[in-house]
Design a protein around this motif. Structure first.
Motif, PDB file in Angstrom:
ATOM      1  N   VAL A 188       0.889  -0.804   0.014  1.00 59.35           N
ATOM      2  CA  VAL A 188      -0.066  -0.163  -0.234  1.00 59.35           C
ATOM      3  C   VAL A 188       0.939   1.148  -0.099  1.00 59.35           C
ATOM      4  N   ALA A 189       2.125   1.625   1.008  1.00 58.47           N
ATOM      5  CA  ALA A 189       2.846   2.006   1.151  1.00 58.47           C
ATOM      6  C   ALA A 189       3.325   2.836  -0.468  1.00 58.47           C
ATOM      7  N   GLU A 190       3.970   1.505  -1.024  1.00 62.48           N
ATOM      8  CA  GLU A 190       4.489   1.721  -2.496  1.00 62.48           C
ATOM      9  C   GLU A 190       3.470   2.780  -3.609  1.00 62.48           C
ATOM     10  N   LEU A 191       2.160   2.053  -3.586  1.00 59.95           N
ATOM     11  CA  LEU A 191       1.642   2.350  -4.099  1.00 59.95           C
ATOM     12  C   LEU A 191       0.571   3.991  -4.285  1.00 59.95           C
ATOM     13  N   VAL A 192       0.904   4.564  -2.962  1.00 60.63           N
ATOM     14  CA  VAL A 192       0.952   6.233  -2.758  1.00 60.63           C
ATOM     15  C   VAL A 192       1.655   7.010  -3.142  1.00 60.63           C
ATOM     16  N   ILE A 193       3.118   6.605  -2.627  1.00 57.39           N
ATOM     17  CA  ILE A 193       3.723   6.969  -3.573  1.00 57.39           C
ATOM     18  C   ILE A 193       4.556   7.235  -4.901  1.00 57.39           C
ATOM     19  N   GLY A 194       3.776   5.947  -5.420  1.00 59.65           N
ATOM     20  CA  GLY A 194       3.069   6.153  -7.234  1.00 59.65           C
ATOM     21  C   GLY A 194       2.167   6.831  -7.952  1.00 59.65           C
ATOM     22  N   ALA A 195       1.241   6.861  -6.826  1.00 57.18           N
ATOM     23  CA  ALA A 195      -0.224   7.262  -6.933  1.00 57.18           C
ATOM     24  C   ALA A 195      -0.086   9.352  -6.906  1.00 57.18           C
TER      25      ALA A 195
ATOM     26  N   LEU B  58       9.564   6.440   3.203  1.00 55.10           N
ATOM     27  CA  LEU B  58       9.232   6.196   1.755  1.00 55.10           C
ATOM     28  C   LEU B  58       9.386   8.012   1.183  1.00 55.10           C
ATOM     29  N   ALA B  59       8.393   8.320   2.163  1.00 53.31           N
ATOM     30  CA  ALA B  59       7.979   9.696   1.376  1.00 53.31           C
ATOM     31  C   ALA B  59       9.677  10.243   1.405  1.00 53.31           C
ATOM     32  N   GLU B  60      10.108  10.405   2.986  1.00 54.39           N
ATOM     33  CA  GLU B  60      11.324  10.986   3.098  1.00 54.39           C
ATOM     34  C   GLU B  60      12.830  10.676   2.515  1.00 54.39           C
TER      35      GLU B  60
ATOM     36  N   HIS C  48     -10.145  -1.580  -5.635  1.00 51.85           N
ATOM     37  CA  HIS C  48      -9.279  -1.640  -4.405  1.00 51.85           C
ATOM     38  C   HIS C  48      -8.293  -2.603  -3.828  1.00 51.85           C
ATOM     39  N   ILE C  49      -7.017  -1.995  -5.197  1.00 51.57           N
ATOM     40  CA  ILE C  49      -6.120  -2.752  -5.205  1.00 51.57           C
ATOM     41  C   ILE C  49      -4.477  -2.928  -4.109  1.00 51.57           C
ATOM     42  N   GLY C  50      -4.725  -1.725  -3.712  1.00 49.23           N
ATOM     43  CA  GLY C  50      -3.302  -1.556  -2.391  1.00 49.23           C
ATOM     44  C   GLY C  50      -2.825  -2.500  -2.030  1.00 49.23           C
ATOM     45  N   GLY C  51      -3.292  -3.357  -2.048  1.00 53.29           N
ATOM     46  CA  GLY C  51      -2.632  -4.420  -1.523  1.00 53.29           C
ATOM     47  C   GLY C  51      -3.028  -6.178  -2.087  1.00 53.29           C
ATOM     48  N   SER C  52      -3.011  -5.752  -3.078  1.00 51.43           N
ATOM     49  CA  SER C  52      -2.768  -6.932  -4.225  1.00 51.43           C
ATOM     50  C   SER C  52      -1.514  -6.788  -5.113  1.00 51.43           C
TER      51      SER C  52
END
Length: 412
Positions: free
Chosen positions: A115-122, A172-174, A295-299
């Protein structure tokens, strides 16, 4: 090599049902442990279908779509435990599961990284306005320009909910050079140089990107709404990979159309289809610079495999050892194995005098207790007893008569 325990109930008679295409890691785990009756279905089941399917099931594995209602749980007379192969447990009626002594487990950490990686990617896709350029390129239009495109470096990420996913996203953001601030109802120890702010309003007004990582609670329903969308920084971005009910989508769409927000990424919705291919609608469809995902945040393969291992291990430890660490219903307890004993699990209503009656019943029949642990929560108590194996069957029958008993199981 660890001693192989034999449960009192033959493994070939224990029925395990996995719904919603749970990772084959879970199926393999139980097959290799000697459980042959493992049934896996691709989708969720509606209430009436689930009631028919669950009657002889001892272990049930679900994800977020299956609704374990009071009616379903009351029909599951043999159900010992439920594994939620996902982060949350809000799809389970936990009160009814507790009343029936059914252990409910989940995997709160296993998909954190995905989920964290997808947030950064988005965030990168939206702040660079990649969606507009991608659409134009697919239409055969060359649209090379820097207008409205920015780097994440030097921008401020605001995180609402600084739990497992929120704090991982912070790290990841930092690493990308962002400044991180966060808002949480509890005081949290920041990771790296992140800073906790006192109010939601302060966080929204200072953030270039806002990402939500809160559970679905009455207090979080519509927490991003008409009254606070106006506090968002002009041109900022909103990301919701948390729960569908936490954002008022009609109001979000309005602020996107007006240009107050420059973009949004949404992965969860107030209403979601039951299966792939079903029709899906949201007020955000057709809006430029809005990234919609189902709903693929953890997929990811890694996350699903990790979840499969995590929840399977918890179910297995409860089934074979009586260990309840990680349960949301039965109190957390673990008793080391005792040689030459049979183990009995006793789940009862949390009322005064139960443990005293257990000990009185057993001692009155000269049954020696070689090991005993008790743990309670507000609703139920859980006792694990190790009994002289010559007298365990008699002990089980005596324990069934104890006032307030919900469930008694001879483990091995």
């Amino acid at each position: 090599m660890a001693e192989k325990k034999i449960t009192s109930y033959p493994k070939e008679k224990i029925n395990i049902l996995f719904l919603e295409n749970i990772s084959d890691t879970a199926v393999k785990f139980f097959n290799e442990s000697g459980y042959a009756n493992v049934k896996k279905l691709a989708g969720a089941l509606k209430e009436e279908e689930l009631i028919k399917e669950i009657k002889n099931v001892h272990l049930l594995g679900i994800r977020s779509k299956t609704q374990l209602t009071k009616k379903v749980i009351e029909a599951a007379s043999k159900l010992q435990a439920v594994g939620c192969f996902c982060i949350g447990t809000n799809q389970v009626d936990l009160n009814t599961a507790t009343e029936h002594g059914i252990a409910v487990f989940n995997a709160p950490y296993s998909n954190t990284r995905s989920v964290a990686e997808l947030v950064i990617g988005a965030s990168i896709i939206l702040i660079r306005r990649i969606l507009d350029k991608d659409k134009a390129a697919h239409q055969g239009i060359w649209k090379k320009d820097a207008s409205g495109s920015f780097e994440l470096r030097g921008k401020t990420l605001g995180i609402i909910g600084y739990g497992n996913i929120g704090s991982q996203t912070s790290v990841l953001a930092e690493a990308l050079g962002m400044k991180v601030i966060f808002y949480d109802v509890e005081t949290k120890l920041p990771m790296g140089n992140a800073t906790q702010v006192k109010t939601l309003k302060e966080m929204l007004s200072k953030s270039d990107v806002v990402t939500l990582h809160v559970p679905e609670l009455p207090s979080t329903k519509n927490m991003i709404n008409k009254s606070n969308l106006k506090y968002f920084k002009k041109g900022s971005i909103l990301i919701n990979y948390a729960r569908g009910e936490v954002v008022e989508l009609d109001e979000l769409a309005k602020y996107l159309k007006e240009g107050h927000l420059s973009g949004a990424a949404v992965d969860v919705y107030p209403w979601e289809p039951e299966k792939n291919g079903d029709k899906f609608t949201t007020p955000l469809q057709g809006l430029s610079n809005v990234l919609l995902t189902p709903h693929i945040g953890g997929s990811t393969q890694e996350a699903q495999s990790n979840i499969g291992d995590d929840v399977s291990s918890k179910l297995f430890n409860y089934l074979e050892k009586g260990i309840t660490f990680g349960s949301h219903t039965v109190p957390a307890l673990s008793l080391p194995p005792q040689e030459g004993t049979h183990r009995i699990l006793h789940i009862h209503k949390n009322v005064p005098g139960v443990l005293s009656e257990i000990n009185t019943q057993l001692s009155g029949h000269k049954i020696n207790i070689l090991g005993q642990y008790l743990k309670t929560n507000d609703e139920i108590g859980y006792v694990v007893l190790d009994i002289d194996k010559r007298l365990s069957k008699e002990a089980v029958e005596l324990l069934k008569e104890v006032k307030g008993t919900i469930k008694v199981r001879l483990l091995y």
